[in-house]
Scaffold this motif. Structure first.
Motif, PDB file in Angstrom:
ATOM      1  N   MET A   1      36.756 -26.061  26.573  1.00 41.99           N
ATOM      2  CA  MET A   1      35.666 -26.809  27.204  1.00 41.99           C
ATOM      3  C   MET A   1      34.468 -25.879  27.349  1.00 41.99           C
ATOM      4  O   MET A   1      34.631 -24.662  27.349  1.00 41.99           O
ATOM      5  N   PRO A   2      33.262 -26.439  27.500  1.00 41.89           N
ATOM      6  CA  PRO A   2      32.094 -25.570  27.722  1.00 41.89           C
ATOM      7  C   PRO A   2      32.276 -24.718  28.979  1.00 41.89           C
ATOM      8  O   PRO A   2      32.802 -25.187  29.989  1.00 41.89           O
ATOM      9  N   LEU A   3      31.858 -23.468  28.897  1.00 42.17           N
ATOM     10  CA  LEU A   3      31.905 -22.566  30.040  1.00 42.17           C
ATOM     11  C   LEU A   3      30.686 -22.800  30.927  1.00 42.17           C
ATOM     12  O   LEU A   3      29.631 -23.207  30.451  1.00 42.17           O
ATOM     13  N   THR A   4      30.837 -22.536  32.207  1.00 41.71           N
ATOM     14  CA  THR A   4      29.733 -22.627  33.152  1.00 41.71           C
ATOM     15  C   THR A   4      29.278 -21.213  33.467  1.00 41.71           C
ATOM     16  O   THR A   4      30.077 -20.407  33.961  1.00 41.71           O
ATOM     17  N   PRO A   5      28.016 -20.882  33.157  1.00 36.73           N
ATOM     18  CA  PRO A   5      27.546 -19.524  33.425  1.00 36.73           C
ATOM     19  C   PRO A   5      27.685 -19.154  34.897  1.00 36.73           C
ATOM     20  O   PRO A   5      27.424 -19.972  35.780  1.00 36.73           O
ATOM     21  N   LEU A   6      28.104 -17.921  35.154  1.00 35.40           N
ATOM     22  CA  LEU A   6      28.204 -17.420  36.522  1.00 35.40           C
ATOM     23  C   LEU A   6      26.822 -17.046  37.053  1.00 35.40           C
ATOM     24  O   LEU A   6      26.557 -17.129  38.239  1.00 35.40           O
ATOM     25  N   VAL A   7      25.947 -16.614  36.152  1.00 40.22           N
ATOM     26  CA  VAL A   7      24.574 -16.256  36.495  1.00 40.22           C
ATOM     27  C   VAL A   7      23.660 -17.185  35.708  1.00 40.22           C
ATOM     28  O   VAL A   7      23.814 -17.353  34.501  1.00 40.22           O
ATOM     29  N   SER A   8      22.700 -17.791  36.385  1.00 40.47           N
ATOM     30  CA  SER A   8      21.811 -18.756  35.760  1.00 40.47           C
ATOM     31  C   SER A   8      20.956 -18.125  34.664  1.00 40.47           C
ATOM     32  O   SER A   8      20.550 -16.962  34.761  1.00 40.47           O
ATOM     33  N   PHE A   9      20.659 -18.899  33.647  1.00 40.51           N
ATOM     34  CA  PHE A   9      19.745 -18.480  32.594  1.00 40.51           C
ATOM     35  C   PHE A   9      18.303 -18.792  32.975  1.00 40.51           C
ATOM     36  O   PHE A   9      17.376 -18.416  32.285  1.00 40.51           O
ATOM     37  N   ALA A  10      18.103 -19.516  34.052  1.00 39.69           N
ATOM     38  CA  ALA A  10      16.758 -19.922  34.465  1.00 39.69           C
ATOM     39  C   ALA A  10      15.943 -18.699  34.889  1.00 39.69           C
ATOM     40  O   ALA A  10      16.476 -17.768  35.487  1.00 39.69           O
ATOM     41  N   PRO A  11      14.638 -18.720  34.598  1.00 38.09           N
ATOM     42  CA  PRO A  11      13.802 -17.598  35.047  1.00 38.09           C
ATOM     43  C   PRO A  11      13.695 -17.577  36.570  1.00 38.09           C
ATOM     44  O   PRO A  11      13.893 -18.598  37.232  1.00 38.09           O
ATOM     45  N   VAL A  12      13.362 -16.435  37.107  1.00 45.94           N
ATOM     46  CA  VAL A  12      13.176 -16.287  38.545  1.00 45.94           C
ATOM     47  C   VAL A  12      11.948 -17.098  38.944  1.00 45.94           C
ATOM     48  O   VAL A  12      10.900 -17.009  38.303  1.00 45.94           O
ATOM     49  N   GLY A  13      12.086 -17.910  39.982  1.00 41.56           N
ATOM     50  CA  GLY A  13      10.979 -18.730  40.450  1.00 41.56           C
ATOM     51  C   GLY A  13       9.902 -17.895  41.118  1.00 41.56           C
ATOM     52  O   GLY A  13      10.132 -16.763  41.544  1.00 41.56           O
ATOM     53  N   CYS A  14       8.696 -18.466  41.235  1.00 38.49           N
ATOM     54  CA  CYS A  14       7.586 -17.720  41.821  1.00 38.49           C
ATOM     55  C   CYS A  14       7.823 -17.417  43.304  1.00 38.49           C
ATOM     56  O   CYS A  14       7.207 -16.502  43.852  1.00 38.49           O
ATOM     57  N   ASP A  15       8.710 -18.180  43.953  1.00 42.91           N
ATOM     58  CA  ASP A  15       9.006 -17.935  45.361  1.00 42.91           C
ATOM     59  C   ASP A  15      10.245 -17.047  45.547  1.00 42.91           C
ATOM     60  O   ASP A  15      10.679 -16.820  46.666  1.00 42.91           O
ATOM     61  N   GLU A  16      10.807 -16.530  44.441  1.00 44.02           N
ATOM     62  CA  GLU A  16      11.988 -15.673  44.501  1.00 44.02           C
ATOM     63  C   GLU A  16      11.611 -14.264  44.079  1.00 44.02           C
ATOM     64  O   GLU A  16      10.656 -14.058  43.349  1.00 44.02           O
ATOM     65  N   ARG A  17      12.405 -13.320  44.540  1.00 47.70           N
ATOM     66  CA  ARG A  17      12.192 -11.928  44.135  1.00 47.70           C
ATOM     67  C   ARG A  17      13.388 -11.472  43.315  1.00 47.70           C
ATOM     68  O   ARG A  17      14.522 -11.739  43.666  1.00 47.70           O
ATOM     69  N   ALA A  18      13.104 -10.787  42.247  1.00 46.37           N
ATOM     70  CA  ALA A  18      14.157 -10.193  41.436  1.00 46.37           C
ATOM     71  C   ALA A  18      14.722  -8.993  42.174  1.00 46.37           C
ATOM     72  O   ALA A  18      14.040  -8.368  42.986  1.00 46.37           O
ATOM     73  N   LEU A  19      15.958  -8.647  41.889  1.00 42.69           N
ATOM     74  CA  LEU A  19      16.563  -7.470  42.494  1.00 42.69           C
ATOM     75  C   LEU A  19      15.830  -6.220  42.022  1.00 42.69           C
ATOM     76  O   LEU A  19      15.429  -6.138  40.862  1.00 42.69           O
ATOM     77  N   PRO A  20      15.646  -5.228  42.894  1.00 43.25           N
ATOM     78  CA  PRO A  20      14.955  -4.020  42.484  1.00 43.25           C
ATOM     79  C   PRO A  20      15.731  -3.205  41.448  1.00 43.25           C
ATOM     80  O   PRO A  20      15.153  -2.481  40.669  1.00 43.25           O
ATOM     81  N   ARG A  21      17.066  -3.372  41.449  1.00 39.84           N
ATOM     82  CA  ARG A  21      17.915  -2.679  40.482  1.00 39.84           C
ATOM     83  C   ARG A  21      18.982  -3.610  39.990  1.00 39.84           C
ATOM     84  O   ARG A  21      19.531  -4.394  40.751  1.00 39.84           O
ATOM     85  N   ALA A  22      19.294  -3.507  38.737  1.00 37.24           N
ATOM     86  CA  ALA A  22      20.399  -4.302  38.192  1.00 37.24           C
ATOM     87  C   ALA A  22      21.703  -3.592  38.502  1.00 37.24           C
ATOM     88  O   ALA A  22      21.753  -2.392  38.699  1.00 37.24           O
ATOM     89  N   ALA A  23      22.784  -4.355  38.513  1.00 43.41           N
ATOM     90  CA  ALA A  23      24.099  -3.770  38.801  1.00 43.41           C
ATOM     91  C   ALA A  23      24.584  -2.961  37.637  1.00 43.41           C
ATOM     92  O   ALA A  23      24.228  -3.110  36.535  1.00 43.41           O
TER      93      ALA A  23
END
Length: 87
Positions: A65-87
């Motif tokens: 069956m199709p997999l459901t991504p654990l992390v969204s492919f959507a870009p970060v919204g203008c009201d959201e902040r990206a993490l300062p460092r990736a894991a």
């Protein structure tokens, strides 16, 4: 006690799935939902899954069956902040 590595996957252990999500992205995920990789092709996804299988003594399966991504492919919204460092 043998020091030889285990070459066969544990039948009750981790399963690594290779498949696509509904949008057609190639994903690799494990049955515990702690691993996710995104790839440009089936071959790249399978290569990664097989390398991870050897590390974790897991089995690899193609997702039915199709997999459901654990992390969204959507870009970060203008009201959201990206993490300062990736894991």
């Amino acid at each position: 006690m043998s020091s030889e590595p285990i070459s066969e996957p544990d039948p009750t252990g981790l399963v690594i799935f290779v498949g696509q999500d509904r949008a057609g992205h190639w994903l690799v995920q494990d049955s515990r939902r702690t691993l996710e990789g995104r790839f440009i092709s089936y071959a790249a996804a399978m290569h990664y899954a097989q390398a991870e299988r050897d590390i974790y003594h897991a089995s690899v399966e193609v997702a039915a069956m199709p997999l459901t991504p654990l992390v969204s492919f959507a870009p970060v919204g203008c009201d959201e902040r990206a993490l300062p460092r990736a894991a």
